[in-house]
Design a protein around this motif. Structure first.
Motif, PDB file in Angstrom:
ATOM      1  N   VAL A 176      -8.018  -0.853   1.264  1.00  0.00           N
ATOM      2  CA  VAL A 176      -8.581  -0.367   0.002  1.00  0.00           C
ATOM      3  C   VAL A 176      -7.751   0.803  -0.545  1.00  0.00           C
ATOM      4  CG1 VAL A 176     -10.950  -1.254   0.092  1.00  0.00           C
ATOM      5  CG2 VAL A 176     -10.362   0.785   1.421  1.00  0.00           C
ATOM      6  N   CYS A 177      -6.438   0.751  -0.285  1.00  0.00           N
ATOM      7  CA  CYS A 177      -5.503   1.757  -0.831  1.00  0.00           C
ATOM      8  C   CYS A 177      -5.740   1.919  -2.332  1.00  0.00           C
ATOM      9  CB  CYS A 177      -4.060   1.290  -0.585  1.00  0.00           C
ATOM     10  SG  CYS A 177      -2.835   2.221  -1.541  1.00  0.00           S
ATOM     11  N   GLN A 178      -5.758   3.159  -2.781  1.00  0.00           N
ATOM     12  CA  GLN A 178      -6.028   3.444  -4.209  1.00  0.00           C
ATOM     13  C   GLN A 178      -4.880   3.010  -5.114  1.00  0.00           C
ATOM     14  OE1 GLN A 178      -7.162   7.565  -4.807  1.00  0.00           O
ATOM     15  NE2 GLN A 178      -8.423   7.562  -2.957  1.00  0.00           N
ATOM     16  N   ASN A 179      -3.701   2.797  -4.523  1.00  0.00           N
ATOM     17  CA  ASN A 179      -2.524   2.473  -5.340  1.00  0.00           C
ATOM     18  C   ASN A 179      -1.952   1.086  -5.011  1.00  0.00           C
ATOM     19  OD1 ASN A 179      -2.532   5.179  -6.504  1.00  0.00           O
ATOM     20  ND2 ASN A 179      -1.962   5.836  -4.442  1.00  0.00           N
ATOM     21  N   THR A 180      -2.839   0.189  -4.571  1.00  0.00           N
ATOM     22  CA  THR A 180      -2.401  -1.149  -4.157  1.00  0.00           C
ATOM     23  C   THR A 180      -1.654  -1.886  -5.270  1.00  0.00           C
ATOM     24  OG1 THR A 180      -4.345  -1.342  -2.739  1.00  0.00           O
ATOM     25  CG2 THR A 180      -3.195  -3.388  -3.268  1.00  0.00           C
ATOM     26  N   VAL A 187       0.837  -1.205   0.000  1.00  0.00           N
ATOM     27  CA  VAL A 187       0.000   0.000   0.000  1.00  0.00           C
ATOM     28  C   VAL A 187       0.871   1.253   0.000  1.00  0.00           C
ATOM     29  CG1 VAL A 187      -1.892  -1.220   1.127  1.00  0.00           C
ATOM     30  CG2 VAL A 187      -0.243   0.006   2.534  1.00  0.00           C
ATOM     31  N   CYS A 188       0.267   2.403  -0.413  1.00  0.00           N
ATOM     32  CA  CYS A 188       1.088   3.599  -0.647  1.00  0.00           C
ATOM     33  C   CYS A 188       1.299   4.431   0.613  1.00  0.00           C
ATOM     34  CB  CYS A 188       0.477   4.439  -1.759  1.00  0.00           C
ATOM     35  SG  CYS A 188      -0.966   5.395  -1.277  1.00  0.00           S
ATOM     36  N   GLY A 189       0.357   4.353   1.557  1.00  0.00           N
ATOM     37  CA  GLY A 189       0.462   5.143   2.782  1.00  0.00           C
ATOM     38  C   GLY A 189       0.138   6.618   2.588  1.00  0.00           C
ATOM     39  N   LYS A 190      -0.208   7.020   1.377  1.00  0.00           N
ATOM     40  CA  LYS A 190      -0.371   8.445   1.083  1.00  0.00           C
ATOM     41  C   LYS A 190      -1.763   8.830   0.600  1.00  0.00           C
ATOM     42  CE  LYS A 190       4.453   9.057  -0.075  1.00  0.00           C
ATOM     43  NZ  LYS A 190       5.390   8.548  -1.030  1.00  0.00           N
ATOM     44  N   CYS A 191      -2.524   7.873   0.105  1.00  0.00           N
ATOM     45  CA  CYS A 191      -3.828   8.226  -0.487  1.00  0.00           C
ATOM     46  C   CYS A 191      -4.873   8.455   0.612  1.00  0.00           C
ATOM     47  CB  CYS A 191      -4.284   7.119  -1.440  1.00  0.00           C
ATOM     48  SG  CYS A 191      -4.790   5.608  -0.606  1.00  0.00           S
ATOM     49  N   TYR A 192      -6.064   8.873   0.230  1.00  0.00           N
ATOM     50  CA  TYR A 192      -7.144   9.182   1.183  1.00  0.00           C
ATOM     51  C   TYR A 192      -7.460   7.966   2.066  1.00  0.00           C
ATOM     52  CZ  TYR A 192     -11.761  10.593   2.869  1.00  0.00           C
ATOM     53  OH  TYR A 192     -12.822  10.891   3.659  1.00  0.00           O
ATOM     54  N   GLN A 193      -7.529   6.770   1.428  1.00  0.00           N
ATOM     55  CA  GLN A 193      -7.876   5.567   2.207  1.00  0.00           C
ATOM     56  C   GLN A 193      -6.762   5.234   3.204  1.00  0.00           C
ATOM     57  OE1 GLN A 193      -9.124   6.047  -0.846  1.00  0.00           O
ATOM     58  NE2 GLN A 193     -11.197   5.886  -0.041  1.00  0.00           N
ATOM     59  N   CYS A 194      -5.507   5.288   2.763  1.00  0.00           N
ATOM     60  CA  CYS A 194      -4.398   4.988   3.683  1.00  0.00           C
ATOM     61  C   CYS A 194      -4.375   5.997   4.833  1.00  0.00           C
ATOM     62  CB  CYS A 194      -3.072   5.008   2.942  1.00  0.00           C
ATOM     63  SG  CYS A 194      -2.798   3.553   1.909  1.00  0.00           S
ATOM     64  N   LYS A 195      -4.553   7.277   4.490  1.00  0.00           N
ATOM     65  CA  LYS A 195      -4.489   8.331   5.518  1.00  0.00           C
ATOM     66  C   LYS A 195      -5.624   8.205   6.524  1.00  0.00           C
ATOM     67  CE  LYS A 195      -1.177  11.269   3.997  1.00  0.00           C
ATOM     68  NZ  LYS A 195       0.062  11.482   4.688  1.00  0.00           N
TER      69      LYS A 195
END
Ligand code: NAD
Ligand code: ZN
Length: 345
Positions: free
Chosen positions: A106-110, A92-100
């Motif tokens: 459900v990270c947008q950049n999985t 996961v990216c840790g930066k998108c809306y879902q991660c934050k």
């Protein structure tokens, strides 16, 4: 080292001899102690429509794993040589809306390793350190490798508590079987399983299902009502991806009951939403991946409790990868529960 590689954009895979990889920044190298086949690996092997659009051969297959860390790359601080790990497969990216907002599942950049990058069907494998999960040493590798799919099962079964509840599970493939043992361990009072395959209904019984139903020969909704004083089950867990099973389960669940959907449907499904969901006041959960890292803690603690009945689910064990084609063909034919490889003979 030996690895199962998807070498060509076509059916199958090959056993290849390649160099042991070197861990880069943020990565660790593991000696693979056990690795198991997931339905996704089978799709890649079969080269279905999804695989054709997503996979870029040549690539090492596999993502369910337990292994010992033998080297760490630069910048890795919290994982040491000698650690015994499994791995979350979603990077996961840790930066998108879902991660934050804490919804890493459900990270947008999985990205998924073994799908978007090299996997673990090998004697040695690279794991991103941020995805490593440290195991207690007393969990055998053949159980530790199952934690990733167990996480799917835990999120499905335990989206709400099941203690004292009656449960219907549709589909007793590898994931449904894991769901059965999680539901029993978590205190469900009655676990009813609907599954057309004789082999898998037998497995479901061995794992702990209280009642098994063949949906192709029996009336699932009537059987469930007869077993629940006419009320229907408190909880319906869909593990098959069969549209018919979804409809039967929604009919068989009691009004104001809970539904979790894990199975992926091959096409759009048409349903009587008014009567099956809205007027019944059902709570419906869509389940994807595993919660990071809450689900891993739950899975690990369930494993350590000794309450999970995993031995009947692991139907096939292979030393080495020599017979990998046999393993995939058995899985394709629905003649397996979980298949585990121990790469070092
Ligand atoms: P599987 O195909 O091995 O198992 C499905 C089982 O359902 C089979 O045993 C089949 O006989 C049974 N089945 C078929 N028709 C049925 C019916 N009408 N009623 C009851 N059972 C029926 O798959 P699996 O590996 O166990 O995975 C289960 C499902 O979960 C699949 O659809 C898979 O794609 C999905 N999945 C979803 C996620 C997620 O994150 N949402 C993750 C992994 C797998
Ligand atoms: Zn993200």
């Amino acid at each position: 080292m030996v690895a199962i590689m998807k070498t060509k954009p076509a059916y199958g895979a090959e056993l290849v001899e390649i160099d042991v990889p070197k861990p880069k920044e943020g990565e660790v190298l593991i000696k693979v102690l056990a690795t198991s086949i997931c339905g996704t690996d089978l799709h890649i092997y079969e080269w279905n429509e999804w695989a054709q659009t997503r996979i870029k051969p040549p690539q090492i297959m596999g993502h369910e794993v337990a292994g010992e860390v033998i080297e760490v790359g630069p910048g890795v601080e919290d994982i040491q040589v000698g650690d015994y790990i499994s791995a979350e497969t979603h990077i996961v990216c840790g930066k998108c809306y879902q991660c934050k907002t804490g919804n890493y599942h459900v990270c947008q950049n999985t990205k998924i390793f073994g799908v978007d990058s090299d996997g673990v069907f090998a004697e040695y494998a690279i794991v991103p350190a941020q995805n490593a999960w440290k195991n207690p040493k007393n969990i055998p590798p053949e159980y530790a490798t199952l934690q990733e799919p167990l996480g799917n099962a835990v999120d499905t079964v335990l989206a709400e508590p099941v203690t004292g509840k009656t449960v219907l599970i549709t589909g007793a493939g590898p994931l449904g079987l894991l769901g059965i043992t999680v539901a029993k361990a978590a205190g469900a009072s009655l676990v009813i399983v609907s599954e057309p395959s004789d082999f898998r209904r037998e497995l479901a019984k061995k794992v702990g299902a209280d009642v098994v139903i063949n949906p192709f020969e029996e009336d699932v909704v009537k059987e469930v009502r007869d077993l629940t004083d006419g009320n229907g089950v408190d909880v319906f867990l869909e593990f098959s991806g069969a549209p018919k099973a979804l409809e039967q389960g929604l009919q068989a669940v009691t009004p104001a009951g809970r539904v979790s959907l894990l199975g992926l449907f091959p096409r759009n499904v048409s349903l009587d939403f008014n009567n099956l969901i809205i007027f019944k006041s059902l709570t419906v959960y869509g389940i994807t991946g595993r919660h990071l890292w809450q689900t891993w803690y739950t899975v690990s603690k369930l494993l350590q409790s000794g309450k999970l009945n995993l031995d009947p689910i692991i139907t096939h064990k292979y030393k080495g990868f020599d017979k990998f084609e046999e393993a995939f063909e058995l899985m394709r034919a629905g003649k397996t529960g979980k298949v585990v490889f121990f790469p070092h003979k």
